[in-house]
Design a protein around this motif. Structure first.
Motif, short mmCIF file in Angstrom:
data_model
loop_
_atom_site.label_atom_id
_atom_site.label_comp_id
_atom_site.label_asym_id
_atom_site.label_seq_id
_atom_site.Cartn_x
_atom_site.Cartn_y
_atom_site.Cartn_z
N LEU A 164 1.61 -14.15 6.92
CA LEU A 164 1.72 -13.43 8.13
C LEU A 164 1.27 -12.23 8.47
O LEU A 164 0.72 -11.64 7.80
N PRO A 165 1.18 -11.72 9.93
CA PRO A 165 0.33 -10.71 10.25
C PRO A 165 1.23 -9.47 9.99
O PRO A 165 0.61 -8.20 10.46
N ILE A 166 2.12 -9.25 9.02
CA ILE A 166 2.67 -8.37 8.72
C ILE A 166 3.06 -7.99 7.23
O ILE A 166 3.17 -9.28 6.57
N PRO A 167 3.32 -6.99 6.65
CA PRO A 167 3.47 -6.82 5.27
C PRO A 167 5.07 -7.49 5.12
O PRO A 167 6.12 -7.14 5.71
N ALA A 168 5.32 -8.37 4.18
CA ALA A 168 6.65 -8.90 3.98
C ALA A 168 7.40 -8.26 3.05
O ALA A 168 6.89 -7.79 2.01
N ALA A 169 8.76 -8.19 3.24
CA ALA A 169 9.67 -7.99 2.14
C ALA A 169 9.95 -8.87 1.26
O ALA A 169 9.85 -10.18 1.52
N ARG A 170 9.99 -8.66 -0.12
CA ARG A 170 10.14 -9.50 -1.18
C ARG A 170 11.29 -9.26 -1.84
O ARG A 170 11.81 -8.17 -2.17
N LEU A 171 12.27 -10.51 -1.99
CA LEU A 171 13.50 -10.40 -2.86
C LEU A 171 13.29 -9.86 -4.34
O LEU A 171 12.29 -10.34 -4.74
N GLY A 172 14.09 -9.20 -4.75
CA GLY A 172 13.84 -8.62 -5.88
C GLY A 172 12.74 -7.47 -6.09
O GLY A 172 12.70 -7.20 -7.42
N GLN A 173 12.08 -7.19 -5.23
CA GLN A 173 11.11 -6.10 -5.56
C GLN A 173 11.89 -4.73 -5.08
O GLN A 173 12.56 -4.76 -3.87
N ASP A 174 11.64 -3.70 -5.58
CA ASP A 174 11.64 -2.14 -5.40
C ASP A 174 10.76 -1.79 -4.26
O ASP A 174 11.41 -1.02 -3.09
N ASP A 175 9.58 -2.05 -4.02
CA ASP A 175 8.87 -1.41 -3.10
C ASP A 175 8.58 -2.48 -1.93
O ASP A 175 8.05 -3.60 -1.80
N GLN A 176 9.43 -1.92 -0.79
CA GLN A 176 9.62 -2.53 0.24
C GLN A 176 8.86 -2.03 1.54
O GLN A 176 8.78 -0.90 1.45
N PRO A 177 8.28 -2.76 2.50
CA PRO A 177 7.75 -2.14 3.63
C PRO A 177 9.01 -1.73 4.68
O PRO A 177 10.10 -2.43 4.64
N ASP A 178 8.70 -1.03 5.53
CA ASP A 178 9.47 -0.53 6.40
C ASP A 178 9.75 -1.55 7.57
O ASP A 178 8.83 -2.54 7.61
N PRO A 179 10.93 -1.61 8.10
CA PRO A 179 11.42 -2.66 9.13
C PRO A 179 10.23 -2.67 10.17
O PRO A 179 9.67 -1.56 10.40
N MET A 180 9.76 -3.61 10.81
CA MET A 180 8.74 -3.76 11.93
C MET A 180 9.63 -3.63 13.16
O MET A 180 10.22 -4.79 13.64
N PRO A 181 9.33 -2.37 14.00
CA PRO A 181 10.13 -2.19 15.29
C PRO A 181 9.27 -2.92 16.36
O PRO A 181 8.18 -2.83 16.42
N VAL A 182 9.93 -3.99 16.95
CA VAL A 182 9.48 -4.55 18.26
C VAL A 182 10.10 -4.55 19.44
O VAL A 182 9.75 -5.15 20.41
N PHE A 183 11.16 -3.95 19.19
CA PHE A 183 12.19 -3.87 20.65
C PHE A 183 11.48 -3.37 21.80
O PHE A 183 11.00 -2.18 21.70
N SER A 184 11.45 -4.30 22.79
CA SER A 184 10.81 -3.73 23.95
C SER A 184 11.38 -3.81 25.22
O SER A 184 11.02 -3.73 26.28
N GLY A 185 12.78 -3.74 25.13
CA GLY A 185 13.57 -4.01 26.54
C GLY A 185 14.94 -3.79 26.10
O GLY A 185 15.50 -3.28 25.17
N GLU A 186 15.81 -3.94 27.11
CA GLU A 186 17.17 -3.70 26.89
C GLU A 186 18.03 -4.92 25.95
O GLU A 186 17.39 -6.07 26.02
N PRO A 187 18.68 -4.45 25.15
CA PRO A 187 19.42 -5.37 24.26
C PRO A 187 20.27 -6.23 25.27
O PRO A 187 20.72 -5.99 26.28
N GLN A 188 20.51 -7.61 24.67
CA GLN A 188 21.13 -8.49 25.55
C GLN A 188 22.98 -8.07 25.37
O GLN A 188 23.16 -7.74 24.61
#
Length: 108
Positions: free
Chosen positions: A84-108
């Protein structure tokens, strides 16, 4: 159902059993249907790579739902996550990437 399938460009599958719909189409339809339900705030897409090995076919579906304002979690194999083109969070790992912000509009 037929009308909804027609709006999704999938009306040719209206008479098919769900398991007979091609995996790429089935995954797209299930993601779109789940994401369109009133009140949905998050989607968990569970192992799409078990039927579709190329994440390029389902990753854009997940990203589109996130762009609509939904929280999206995809469970997939480590090998798929690495593709994938992003760093992935891994179950059982302590070092996790930050969430990927992609929100681009009004929420539904």
């Amino acid at each position: 159902v037929r009308e909804w399938l027609q709006t999704q460009g999938a009306d040719v599958y209206a008479a098919q059993r769900v398991e007979n719909v091609p995996a790429e189409v089935r995954t797209r339809l299930l993601v779109e249907l789940a994401g369109s339900r009133p009140g949905v705030q998050a989607l968990m897409i569970d192992t799409p790579d078990r039927h579709i090995s190329d994440p390029g076919t389902w990753w854009p579906l997940a990203l589109r739902q996130a762009e609509r304002g939904l929280a999206v979690v995809v469970l997939c194999s480590p090998a798929t996550a690495d593709a994938l083109p992003i760093p992935a969070a891994r179950l059982g790992q302590d070092d996790q990437p930050d969430p990927m912000p992609v929100f681009s509009g009004e929420p539904q």
